[in-house]
Design a protein around this motif. Structure first.
Motif, PDB file in Angstrom:
ATOM      1  N   GLY A 160       0.807  -1.221   0.000  1.00  0.00           N
ATOM      2  CA  GLY A 160       0.000   0.000   0.000  1.00  0.00           C
ATOM      3  C   GLY A 160       0.839   1.271   0.000  1.00  0.00           C
ATOM      4  O   GLY A 160       2.071   1.228   0.006  1.00  0.00           O
ATOM      5  N   TYR A 161       0.124   2.395  -0.003  1.00  0.00           N
ATOM      6  CA  TYR A 161       0.811   3.672  -0.145  1.00  0.00           C
ATOM      7  C   TYR A 161       1.606   4.081   1.071  1.00  0.00           C
ATOM      8  O   TYR A 161       2.617   4.766   0.942  1.00  0.00           O
ATOM      9  CB  TYR A 161      -0.179   4.758  -0.541  1.00  0.00           C
ATOM     10  N   ALA A 162       1.170   3.673   2.260  1.00  0.00           N
ATOM     11  CA  ALA A 162       1.923   4.015   3.457  1.00  0.00           C
ATOM     12  C   ALA A 162       3.323   3.427   3.349  1.00  0.00           C
ATOM     13  O   ALA A 162       4.328   4.096   3.621  1.00  0.00           O
ATOM     14  CB  ALA A 162       1.217   3.485   4.693  1.00  0.00           C
ATOM     15  N   ASN A 163       3.383   2.174   2.890  1.00  0.00           N
ATOM     16  CA  ASN A 163       4.687   1.529   2.721  1.00  0.00           C
ATOM     17  C   ASN A 163       5.498   2.155   1.596  1.00  0.00           C
ATOM     18  O   ASN A 163       6.703   2.322   1.711  1.00  0.00           O
ATOM     19  CB  ASN A 163       4.487   0.036   2.462  1.00  0.00           C
ATOM     20  N   LYS A 164       4.805   2.495   0.515  1.00  0.00           N
ATOM     21  CA  LYS A 164       5.484   3.155  -0.610  1.00  0.00           C
ATOM     22  C   LYS A 164       6.104   4.471  -0.153  1.00  0.00           C
ATOM     23  O   LYS A 164       7.233   4.792  -0.508  1.00  0.00           O
ATOM     24  CB  LYS A 164       4.477   3.433  -1.733  1.00  0.00           C
ATOM     25  N   GLY A 165       5.334   5.237   0.646  1.00  0.00           N
ATOM     26  CA  GLY A 165       5.819   6.519   1.145  1.00  0.00           C
ATOM     27  C   GLY A 165       7.050   6.336   2.013  1.00  0.00           C
ATOM     28  O   GLY A 165       8.059   7.023   1.838  1.00  0.00           O
ATOM     29  N   LEU A 166       6.977   5.355   2.916  1.00  0.00           N
ATOM     30  CA  LEU A 166       8.119   5.090   3.797  1.00  0.00           C
ATOM     31  C   LEU A 166       9.318   4.639   2.983  1.00  0.00           C
ATOM     32  O   LEU A 166      10.462   5.039   3.257  1.00  0.00           O
ATOM     33  CB  LEU A 166       7.745   4.013   4.824  1.00  0.00           C
ATOM     34  N   GLU A 167       9.063   3.850   1.949  1.00  0.00           N
ATOM     35  CA  GLU A 167      10.151   3.349   1.125  1.00  0.00           C
ATOM     36  C   GLU A 167      10.877   4.502   0.437  1.00  0.00           C
ATOM     37  O   GLU A 167      12.104   4.530   0.384  1.00  0.00           O
ATOM     38  CB  GLU A 167       9.605   2.376   0.071  1.00  0.00           C
TER      39      GLU A 167
END
Lengths: 281, 301
Positions: free
Chosen positions: B133-140
């Motif tokens: 999801g996007y939360a993980n994408k953002g953190l990445e």
């Protein structure tokens, strides 16, 4: 800060300070971003939901072609509509009772009516499960829409106290001289109720209708316990779909329901104005 | 005009009271009473339940396993309420002091998610928090940026990014419950702040107190009834939450509602589930009684 402020910020204009705007903006982002992502990805041409692969409406076709899903949606809307109508009547009448009369055990009656608001959903769900399935042995194989009877009864039970609450606070601002004037002009009890009291309650009734319709449409836990094996509602269906796999079909169906909520809110706003709706909560 | 005595107009009183009282009696009190009776029963065979008046179910609820689940539910609900209060208070302040034109729209902005289907909101959050999801994408991308920055200043780059497990754990449950219950907190807070006499705040500022001090010493004490209302309105449903821990939690994030559900569906131990239900209801009553007691204190003084 200078970006927005054309006049100097007065000490109490908290909402014009940069920090406050940032905070409110972030909270709104937090509340709305997930919903927008969900809606955008219902148009995504990819099964895995995460990478944008182009625009498509095929999941809407799929969702609308899914007989079970459509049936669940129709069931949910029917339940919500019927539950709202009965909740409005029952709630308004209860509010009038509590507002107008003094009677023995009034405190207890008042408290009991608002109990369904406080008692956790899971406990009410369990109670309806035992009540309908074991105690009444409510038949589960009736024809539509009678097979929804148990669910509708359950929904009315937790919706109407909210209507009572909203209508009662509206009645507090009623000028009883109006009622007396109507009676002096020889209106009977029923005529007073219909022509004087109901028009005064109208904003609360609109808010109460919106509230019970959305509460009913929203409810998963109580319905999950009350429904028989053959009756499905939209939340119950979506639950089983989410449980087993995350598909764009769920996104499409959810988007439709979100749009329905927004439309309903817009209708209520059109009827009563933003302020009246906002203030009844 | 005061309230009318019911005897003075029995016909109208009967017309408005009978439908309500009968409905509540038949479809609320009777089902609840049946659950209460069930909680003193015991299983006999697969479907038969004997109502023997046993206290065994309540005794079993005091086993360590269930006590910890109750404790954990309380802790999660309290944490969620606290976070909602911290996030929600400034929002309620901002709405209260917004211009006439903006206020209703801000309120609507808070209420619209509250009207949106709970299941849909939970699902939307699950999409966002998933490993893809996007939360993980953002953190990445943040991680990537940090790694790039380290090479820029001559340090070793960070090891490659591993997706964080944001879903199916206690964090997800708290996050999801905050997301769902935030509007519950903001609305009563706003109602209380809106009634506040603004000249008191002006007086405090005029007398040289800073904004923070004014808020802590003037606004918060005056808005206390609204804060208590907000806390109760958030705490009670959070304590009985079923859907969020069920969908977003892991195996160790069970809350009390999930345990009750299991007794009725999988474990098929209805009497024990009924006892747990009533313990949850009693807990709610205690919370409400505490609030009522608090209310009485200023009157005594």
């Amino acid at each position: 800060m200078a970006l927005f402020a054309r006049t100097p910020i007065a000490p109490l204009e908290y909402s014009r300070t940069l920090w406050m705007r940032l905070w409110v903006g972030l909270v709104m982002l937090f509340l709305y971003a997930p919903l927008f992502v969900l809606m955008i990805f219902s148009f995504n041409d990819s099964k895995r939901n995460v990478v944008w692969r182009g625009f498509t409406t095929k999941y809407y076709e799929k969702a609308l072609g899914n007989d079970q899903l459509v049936e669940a949606l129709v069931n949910s809307l029917t339940i919500a509509a019927l539950a709202t109508i009965v909740s409005l009547m029952l709630g308004a009448v209860a509010a009038v009772m509590l507002w107008r009369f003094r009677f023995p055990l009034k405190g207890a009656v008042d408290g009991t009516i608002s109990l369904p608001i406080i008692v956790p959903e899971i406990c009410m769900g369990v109670a309806f499960l035992i009540f309908f399935a074991k105690w009444l042995e409510w038949p589960t194989d009736l024809i539509w829409p009678f097979n929804l009877g148990a669910i509708i009864i359950a929904h009315i039970t937790f919706c109407f106290p909210f209507v009572t609450m909203v209508v009662r606070s509206r009645l507090a601002s009623f000028n009883r001289e109006q009622e007396e004037a109507a009676k002096d002009l020889s209106a009977g009890e029923w005529a007073v109720f219909r022509d004087v009291l109901i028009p005064h309650m109208k904003p609360a009734l609109v808010a109460g209708a919106l509230l019970s319709f959305t509460l009913s449409l929203d409810d998963f836990v109580i319905t999950y316990f009350t429904s028989g094996p053959d009756t499905i509602t939209f939340p119950v269906k979506v639950y089983s779909m989410v449980r087993f796999s995350v598909t764009p079909e769920v996104n499409a169906a959810s988007t439709l329901l979100i749009i329905l909520t927004v439309v309903l809110t817009a209708v209520a706003l059109k009827l009563q104005g933003v302020k009246a709706i906002a203030e009844t909560h | 005009m005061a309230e009318q005595d019911w005897k003075s107009n029995k016909r109208v009183f009967a017309a408005v009271s009978l439908p309500t009282i009968l409905w509540v009696l038949l479809f609320f009190l009777v089902p609840m009473a049946i659950v209460w009776v069930y909680s003193f029963g015991e299983n006999r065979g697969l479907t038969d339940i004997e109502f023997s008046g046993t206290l065994e179910n309540y005794k079993r609820a005091t086993e360590w396993l269930y006590v910890t689940i109750f404790g954990k539910s309380f802790a999660v609900a309290a944490l969620v309420t606290l976070i909602c209060l911290i996030i929600g208070f400034p929002v309620a302040m901002a709405i209260t002091f917004a211009s006439e034109k903006w206020r209703p729209w801000l309120l609507l902005g808070i209420m619209l998610p509250f009207w949106t289907n709970l299941l849909i909101r939970t699902y939307a959050l699950m999409m966002l928090l998933g490993t893809q999801g996007y939360a993980n994408k953002g953190l990445e991308s943040l991680w990537g940026g940090a790694s790039w920055f380290r090479t820029l200043v001559g340090l070793q780059p960070l090891p490659t990014w591993e997706p964080v497990q944001l879903l199916f754990n206690n964090f997800a449950v708290v996050f999801g419950l905050v997301y769902v219950h935030l509007p519950f907190m903001v609305l009563p807070l706003y109602a209380a702040l809106d009634r506040l006499d603004r000249s008191l705040i002006e007086a405090s500022l005029d007398l040289g107190a800073g904004h923070f001090r004014t808020i802590m010493r003037i606004v918060v004490p005056l808005a206390a009834p609204g804060i208590v209302a907000g806390v109760m309105i958030t705490l009670i449903p959070a304590l009985g939450a079923y859907l969020t821990p069920d969908l977003m939690g892991g195996t160790d994030s069970q809350m009390i509602a999930n345990v009750i559900e299991r007794q009725f569906k999988k474990a098929n131990d209805w009497p024990f589930g009924a006892a747990l239900s009533f313990l949850l209801i009693y807990a709610m009553f205690i919370l409400i009684a505490l609030q009522a007691m608090r209310k009485k204190v200023p009157e005594v003084r």
